[in-house]
Each structure stands twice: as structure tokens, then as C-alpha cells.
Motif scaffolding. Structure first.
Motif, PDB file in Angstrom:
ATOM      1  N   GLU A 228       3.036  10.423 -10.621  1.00  0.00           N
ATOM      2  CA  GLU A 228       3.946   9.881 -10.421  1.00  0.00           C
ATOM      3  C   GLU A 228       3.998   8.621  -9.752  1.00  0.00           C
ATOM      4  O   GLU A 228       5.060   7.880 -10.469  1.00  0.00           O
ATOM      5  N   GLN A 229       3.400   8.193  -8.845  1.00  0.00           N
ATOM      6  CA  GLN A 229       3.543   6.874  -8.244  1.00  0.00           C
ATOM      7  C   GLN A 229       3.133   5.878  -9.011  1.00  0.00           C
ATOM      8  O   GLN A 229       3.719   4.567  -9.102  1.00  0.00           O
ATOM      9  N   ALA A 230       2.173   5.912 -10.000  1.00  0.00           N
ATOM     10  CA  ALA A 230       1.604   4.980 -10.941  1.00  0.00           C
ATOM     11  C   ALA A 230       2.447   4.664 -11.987  1.00  0.00           C
ATOM     12  O   ALA A 230       2.692   3.482 -12.263  1.00  0.00           O
TER      13      ALA A 230
ATOM     14  N   LEU B 125       0.697  -1.191  -0.020  1.00  0.00           N
ATOM     15  CA  LEU B 125       0.125   0.183  -0.111  1.00  0.00           C
ATOM     16  C   LEU B 125       0.751   1.291  -0.181  1.00  0.00           C
ATOM     17  O   LEU B 125       1.702   1.432   0.769  1.00  0.00           O
ATOM     18  N   ILE B 126       0.591   2.133  -0.806  1.00  0.00           N
ATOM     19  CA  ILE B 126       1.113   3.608  -0.526  1.00  0.00           C
ATOM     20  C   ILE B 126       0.370   4.390  -0.454  1.00  0.00           C
ATOM     21  O   ILE B 126      -0.909   4.774  -1.070  1.00  0.00           O
ATOM     22  N   GLY B 127       0.544   4.985   0.823  1.00  0.00           N
ATOM     23  CA  GLY B 127      -0.545   5.849   1.505  1.00  0.00           C
ATOM     24  C   GLY B 127      -1.244   5.280   2.496  1.00  0.00           C
ATOM     25  O   GLY B 127      -1.934   4.357   1.927  1.00  0.00           O
TER      26      GLY B 127
ATOM     27  N   GLY C 246      -3.519   6.845   4.909  1.00  0.00           N
ATOM     28  CA  GLY C 246      -4.366   7.595   5.586  1.00  0.00           C
ATOM     29  C   GLY C 246      -5.773   6.963   5.873  1.00  0.00           C
ATOM     30  O   GLY C 246      -5.810   5.804   5.985  1.00  0.00           O
ATOM     31  N   MET C 247      -6.632   8.064   5.595  1.00  0.00           N
ATOM     32  CA  MET C 247      -8.216   7.640   5.831  1.00  0.00           C
ATOM     33  C   MET C 247      -8.691   6.528   4.731  1.00  0.00           C
ATOM     34  O   MET C 247      -9.392   5.325   5.224  1.00  0.00           O
ATOM     35  N   ARG C 248      -8.276   6.880   3.564  1.00  0.00           N
ATOM     36  CA  ARG C 248      -8.917   5.936   2.670  1.00  0.00           C
ATOM     37  C   ARG C 248      -8.249   4.409   3.003  1.00  0.00           C
ATOM     38  O   ARG C 248      -8.842   3.518   2.554  1.00  0.00           O
ATOM     39  N   ALA C 249      -6.799   4.184   3.303  1.00  0.00           N
ATOM     40  CA  ALA C 249      -6.189   2.996   3.444  1.00  0.00           C
ATOM     41  C   ALA C 249      -7.253   2.283   4.528  1.00  0.00           C
ATOM     42  O   ALA C 249      -7.325   1.090   4.613  1.00  0.00           O
TER      43      ALA C 249
ATOM     44  N   LEU D 135      -2.841   5.131  -2.258  1.00  0.00           N
ATOM     45  CA  LEU D 135      -3.874   5.646  -1.596  1.00  0.00           C
ATOM     46  C   LEU D 135      -3.351   6.876  -1.222  1.00  0.00           C
ATOM     47  O   LEU D 135      -3.733   7.628  -0.223  1.00  0.00           O
ATOM     48  N   SER D 136      -2.471   7.612  -2.039  1.00  0.00           N
ATOM     49  CA  SER D 136      -1.780   8.849  -1.435  1.00  0.00           C
ATOM     50  C   SER D 136      -2.595   9.948  -2.180  1.00  0.00           C
ATOM     51  O   SER D 136      -3.644   9.782  -2.821  1.00  0.00           O
ATOM     52  N   PRO D 137      -2.245  11.349  -1.442  1.00  0.00           N
ATOM     53  CA  PRO D 137      -3.139  12.195  -2.249  1.00  0.00           C
ATOM     54  C   PRO D 137      -3.061  12.572  -3.651  1.00  0.00           C
ATOM     55  O   PRO D 137      -1.942  11.998  -4.361  1.00  0.00           O
TER      56      PRO D 137
HETATM   57  N1  LIG Z   1     -12.451   5.552  -4.040  1.00  0.00           N
HETATM   58  C1  LIG Z   1     -13.051   6.425  -3.034  1.00  0.00           C
HETATM   59  O1  LIG Z   1     -14.311   6.366  -2.514  1.00  0.00           O
HETATM   60  C2  LIG Z   1     -12.202   7.322  -2.278  1.00  0.00           C
HETATM   61  C3  LIG Z   1     -12.557   7.604  -0.915  1.00  0.00           C
HETATM   62  C4  LIG Z   1     -11.592   8.165  -0.069  1.00  0.00           C
HETATM   63  C5  LIG Z   1     -10.470   8.769  -0.585  1.00  0.00           C
HETATM   64  N2  LIG Z   1     -10.222   8.233  -1.826  1.00  0.00           N
HETATM   65  C6  LIG Z   1      -8.859   8.740  -2.481  1.00  0.00           C
HETATM   66  O2  LIG Z   1      -7.635   8.169  -1.767  1.00  0.00           O
HETATM   67  C7  LIG Z   1      -6.773   8.939  -1.786  1.00  0.00           C
HETATM   68  C8  LIG Z   1      -6.254   9.327  -0.320  1.00  0.00           C
HETATM   69  O3  LIG Z   1      -7.345  10.073   0.457  1.00  0.00           O
HETATM   70  P1  LIG Z   1      -7.464  10.095   2.174  1.00  0.00           P
HETATM   71  O4  LIG Z   1      -8.754  10.576   2.293  1.00  0.00           O
HETATM   72  O5  LIG Z   1      -6.836   8.638   2.483  1.00  0.00           O
HETATM   73  O6  LIG Z   1      -6.387  11.029   2.321  1.00  0.00           O
HETATM   74  P2  LIG Z   1      -5.458  11.189   3.611  1.00  0.00           P
HETATM   75  O7  LIG Z   1      -4.801  12.500   3.800  1.00  0.00           O
HETATM   76  O8  LIG Z   1      -6.228  10.751   4.968  1.00  0.00           O
HETATM   77  O9  LIG Z   1      -4.387  10.243   3.461  1.00  0.00           O
HETATM   78  C9  LIG Z   1      -3.277  10.157   2.790  1.00  0.00           C
HETATM   79  C10 LIG Z   1      -1.934   9.653   3.214  1.00  0.00           C
HETATM   80  O10 LIG Z   1      -0.988   9.714   2.214  1.00  0.00           O
HETATM   81  C11 LIG Z   1       0.124  10.111   2.684  1.00  0.00           C
HETATM   82  N3  LIG Z   1       1.010  10.745   1.768  1.00  0.00           N
HETATM   83  C12 LIG Z   1       1.123  12.168   1.350  1.00  0.00           C
HETATM   84  N4  LIG Z   1       2.016  12.249   0.525  1.00  0.00           N
HETATM   85  C13 LIG Z   1       2.562  10.968   0.258  1.00  0.00           C
HETATM   86  C14 LIG Z   1       3.589  10.608  -0.909  1.00  0.00           C
HETATM   87  N5  LIG Z   1       4.026  11.236  -1.708  1.00  0.00           N
HETATM   88  N6  LIG Z   1       3.779   9.118  -0.962  1.00  0.00           N
HETATM   89  C15 LIG Z   1       3.177   8.199  -0.127  1.00  0.00           C
HETATM   90  N7  LIG Z   1       2.333   8.543   1.085  1.00  0.00           N
HETATM   91  C16 LIG Z   1       2.000  10.135   0.940  1.00  0.00           C
HETATM   92  C17 LIG Z   1      -0.222  11.084   3.910  1.00  0.00           C
HETATM   93  O11 LIG Z   1       0.832  11.162   5.073  1.00  0.00           O
HETATM   94  C18 LIG Z   1      -1.469  10.600   4.481  1.00  0.00           C
HETATM   95  O12 LIG Z   1      -1.170   9.453   5.506  1.00  0.00           O
HETATM   96  C19 LIG Z   1      -7.104  10.400  -2.320  1.00  0.00           C
HETATM   97  O13 LIG Z   1      -6.664  10.396  -3.683  1.00  0.00           O
HETATM   98  C20 LIG Z   1      -8.404  10.346  -2.457  1.00  0.00           C
HETATM   99  O14 LIG Z   1      -8.985  10.782  -3.755  1.00  0.00           O
HETATM  100  C21 LIG Z   1     -10.858   7.543  -2.587  1.00  0.00           C
END
Ligand SMILES: NC(=O)c1ccc[n+]([C@@H]2O[C@H](COP(=O)([O-])OP(=O)(O)OC[C@H]3O[C@@H](n4cnc5c(N)ncnc54)[C@H](O)[C@@H]3O)[C@@H](O)[C@H]2O)c1
Length: 391
Positions: A81-83, A8-10, A12-15, A73-75
Motif C-alpha cells: 500500500e505505501q509503495a 522515512l516511513i516506519g 523502528g529498528m531498521r530505521a 521501513l514499516s512492517p
Molecule cells: N534489509 C534488511 O536487512 C532488513 C533488516 C531489518 C528489517 N528489515 C525490514 O524493515 C522493515 C521494518 O522492520 P523493523 O525490524 O524495523 O520493524 P519494527 O517493528 O522495529 O519497526 C517498524 C515500525 O513501523 C511502524 N509502523 C507499523 N505500521 C506502520 C504503518 N502502517 N505506517 C508507518 N509505520 C508503521 C511501527 O510503529 C514501528 O515503529 C521490515 O519490513 C523488515 O523486513 C530489513
């Protein structure tokens, strides 16, 4: 059954949402996570009592040969870049929406996918939610005749909760909320219309969020915290793990910036008119300061009208049989499950596993991701320039 090793990359909340579903499965095994924030990785791992390998640099995770696929799952601004790096490293990719924050970026991701021969799944969970899938099936099978027009209202009642207290609040980070939030809906509208957008017009404004508060102001330190309608007061939310145990999540570490701060430049109210190559015309409204949180869809064909109400988990079809019989009614309800995104999170992971098993592109693939951001980005351009845009 093969157990695919993933990273997993990222974290946060979505993870957190997705990990809950991944841990219920026998065909996926998380072996490593990456995040630029150590605290974020620690919280995710400890929440589930897991000791996954951790990497502050995602490129180190990509070097691991045992990892077949990654979930990004990053911003939004980091997606492209990551993909691309993941394809270069020979991984299959599940990339959260939006595919990229620019049109050129979206094209580059698809090009890299093709060069690598790997699969790309975009996080369009609504396609995998049975309520929305049923709507697609009804239109596709001609129940309402030939599709002609439609109307979609997305009331983002949790607007400040999700979009204005953190990085989501700037155009540079997201490309605008018509990508960040609206790309889900543009994907569904594109999918149901079964055509490509030919022309679009759009209006929009920021009516509620943003303002003159300092960019470094956080709710916990604000003297208006207890009277502000958008003030974050809870510091923890409770989260139920797959094993039934409850765990506290330190919610505010992600979302606690002032929703009325200066840097906010995304719009919170949008109206987009779409005309497709096959003649279908649809109006999409997305508002982030509504009291309710819902998606309402209406599609009208030559024989009838279909209404979807996400919050009520209900689809209603009215059939126009004749001048004297205009209202035969068919209702579908309770199609969604109580799991993440009404069951969409589980079903999208099934498609990720299908892609890992077969090497075939999933249902919500790169093209869908690209067409959705194209609509969002061009709608933002139309709002800015006040012009109708031809694609
Ligand atoms: N499909 C869906 O229904 C759905 C729902 C929520 C969020 N999302 C997507 O998930 C992604 C993340 O959203 P979120 O709500 O979890 O955000 P978030 O801010 O809660 O979490 C993002 C995490 O990514 C980390 N991060 C920041 N830059 C990074 C990098 N360069 N490399 C690795 N990690 C990095 C942050 O430290 C954080 O822990 C967004 O792109 C959002 O569009 C999709």
C-alpha cells in the motif's frame, strides 16, 4: 553534489540502522519521518538530536513537494500500500524487503512503478555486501566453470530475538519467514544462478517457537522470565551514533511478546529445493533455532567449488584441475566492513542516490524483489500442499 530530500516511513529498528548510515552522507537529507506510533518517532529523533517533521499518517508526508524519495521501513504487510501511494505521489522509492506479502501485491507495486516512471530499490543489502558481491563475480567470470548446483544454510541464531517476539510471528503479517528472512537468500541464489526458478519442492515445520501461552503475555510480566531461554531481560541496548556518542535504545518497546504464544503460525525450519530454467539446482535450508547466526553458501561448477562463510567473512575456492590435482585453493577474507550489514547499508544507499540522480533503476530493483517473494510464497504453498510446484 546534490543533496536529495527524503522522508522515512516506519521509524523502528531498521530505521535506526539505516539512519546511522544516512547521517554520514552529504547527498541525502532526511526532512520528515512518519510512523503510526508517536513514541517510535520521538525515540528516533531524540536518539540523534534531530527535529525532523513528524507525521502519524504517511500520506501527509507524501504530499510534501520537497521530498524526492521515500524509504519505507514499516512492517511487511504495509509495504504494498505505501509503495503504491508513494509512486502515486511521484516519489522514488527505497522499499524494504519483502516487496509485498502476496504475488499479486508484488505485481501491483511493479506496475505502479512503471506507470509513475520512478525508481524502485528493494532492501537486498546482501547484494551490496562485498563478500556476496565477490561470490557473484567469481561465478559470473567462470572461475568455477559452468555453475551446476549449490547448497545454502541460513542459521538464524537470533531467531527469537528478531522474529518471534513481535509482529514477525504471523503469516498474515509477513507472508511467512521464507519471505521475511529467506527473500534475501532467494535473491542472492536467483542472482548467482542467473536464471529463473522452473520447479520447486519444499518441506517445513514449527519445531520450537509458538505454543499455548496467551497472546498478550510479555516477557516483563512473565514469571518464567528468568528461566526461559527466549526471555527478553535487557530493557535497553547501547547504540553508537555517527558522531561517536553512545545512546540508549529502549529495545523492548518493539520486541517483548512471548515467543511461545498461541498466535505464532510462521514456521521455524524450512528446506527448499530449487530447479532453474538453465538447469542449476540449489537446496536452501533456513532454521530459526540454531545456536549460531550465520549464512553458509556453496556453489559447485564444472571446474570447482566455492564456499562462502558470512560469520568468518571468508570465501574459499577449490579448483579441480585434473584427476591428480583437485585442490588448488584460493581464499578471500575480510571483505566486509564493520558498518551495517558488513558495508551493505552504505553501498545500498549509494545505489539509492544513483537512482535519485539518474532516474535509472538500481541493481536490486522491483523484478528482483518480485522473483524472491515468488520463490518464498510458492515454497510455503509447496510445504502446505505437499506438491512439487512448476512456475
Ligand atoms: N534489509 C534488511 O536487512 C532488513 C533488516 C531489518 C528489517 N528489515 C525490514 O524493515 C522493515 C521494518 O522492520 P523493523 O525490524 O524495523 O520493524 P519494527 O517493528 O522495529 O519497526 C517498524 C515500525 O513501523 C511502524 N509502523 C507499523 N505500521 C506502520 C504503518 N502502517 N505506517 C508507518 N509505520 C508503521 C511501527 O510503529 C514501528 O515503529 C521490515 O519490513 C523488515 O523486513 C530489513
Amino acid at each position: 553534489m546534490k543533496k536529495h530530500k527524503i522522508g522515512l516511513i516506519g521509524t523502528g529498528m531498521r530505521a535506526m540502522f539505516l539512519v546511522n548510515e544516512i547521517l554520514k552522507r552529504d547527498d541525502l537529507e532526511i526532512v520528515a519521518v512518519s510512523d503510526i506510533n508517536q513514541e517510535s518517532m520521538d525515540m528516533l529523533c531524540s536518539r540523534y538530536d534531530k527535529y525532523w517533521d513528524q507525521y502519524l499518517d504517511y500520506k501527509e508526508l507524501l504530499k510534501r513537494e520537497d521530498i524526492e524519495g521515500v524509504i519505507i521501513l514499516s512492517p511487511d504487510y504495509a509495504h504494498e500500500e505505501q509503495a503504491i501511494a508513494a509512486f502515486d505521489a511521484g516519489k522514488h522509492v527505497y522499499l524494504e524487503k519483502p516487496i509485498a506479502v502476496t504475488i499479486e501485491g508484488g505485481k501491483r507495486v511493479i506496475q505502479k512503478r512503471d506507470e509513475s516512471g520512478k525508481t524502485l530499490l528493494i532492501g537486498f543489502v546482501l547484494r551490496y555486501n562485498k563478500l556476496f558481491a565477490k561470490m557473484k563475480e567469481i561465478v559470473e567470470t567462470g572461475v568455477i566453470g559452468e555453475l551446476k548446483t549449490g547448497w545454502v544454510l541460513h542459521s538464524v541464531g537470533a531467531g527469537s530475538d528478531w522474529y518471534f517476539h513481535d509482529w514477525h510471528g504471523t503469516m498474515a503479517n509477513t507472508g511467512g519467514l521464507l519471505l521475511q528472512k529467506g527473500s534475501h537468500d532467494f535473491d542472492i541464489i536467483n542472482w548467482v544462478a542467473d536464471s529463473k526458478v522452473k520447479r520447486l519442492a519444499a518441506f517445513g515445520s514449527r519445531d520450537f517457537f509458538g505454543g499455548d501461552k496467551p497472546n498478550d503475555l510479555v516477557c516483563q510480566e512473565c514469571e518464567e522470565r528468568n528461566t526461559c531461554t527466549e526471555g527478553i531481560r535487557e530493557s535497553h541496548i547501547q547504540w553508537k551514533r555517527p558522531d561517536g556518542k553512545s545512546t540508549g535504545v529502549h529495545y523492548n518497546c518493539w520486541r517483548n511478546q512471548c515467543a511461545f504464544r498461541e498466535e505464532i503460525d510462521v514456521l521455524d525450519n524450512h528446506q527448499v529445493l530449487l530447479e532453474y530454467e538453465n538447469g542449476v539446482k540449489v537446496c536452501y535450508v533456513e532454521c530459526h533455532y540454531t545456536p549460531d547466526d550465520n549464512r553458509e553458501y556453496i556453489f559447485i561448477g564444472t571446474k570447482g567449488k566455492l564456499k562462502l562463510d558470512d560469520a568468518k567473512d571468508k570465501l574459499t575456492i577449490e579448483i579441480r584441475n585434473s584427476m591428480y590435482d583437485r585442490k588448488e585453493e584460493i581464499v578471500y577474507s575480510n571483505l566486509q566492513s564493520s558498518e551495517g550489514h558488513g558495508g551493505g547499508d552504505k553501498n545500498i544507499l549509494d545505489d539509492f542516490v544513483y537512482a535519485l540522480n539518474t532516474g535509472k533503476q538500481p541493481n536490486a530493483g522491483g523484478e528482483a524483489g518480485f522473483e524472491a517473494i515468488q520463490v518464498g510464497l510458492l515454497a510455503h504453498k509447496a510445504i502446505k500442499e505437499g506438491e512439487i510446484i512448476r512456475l
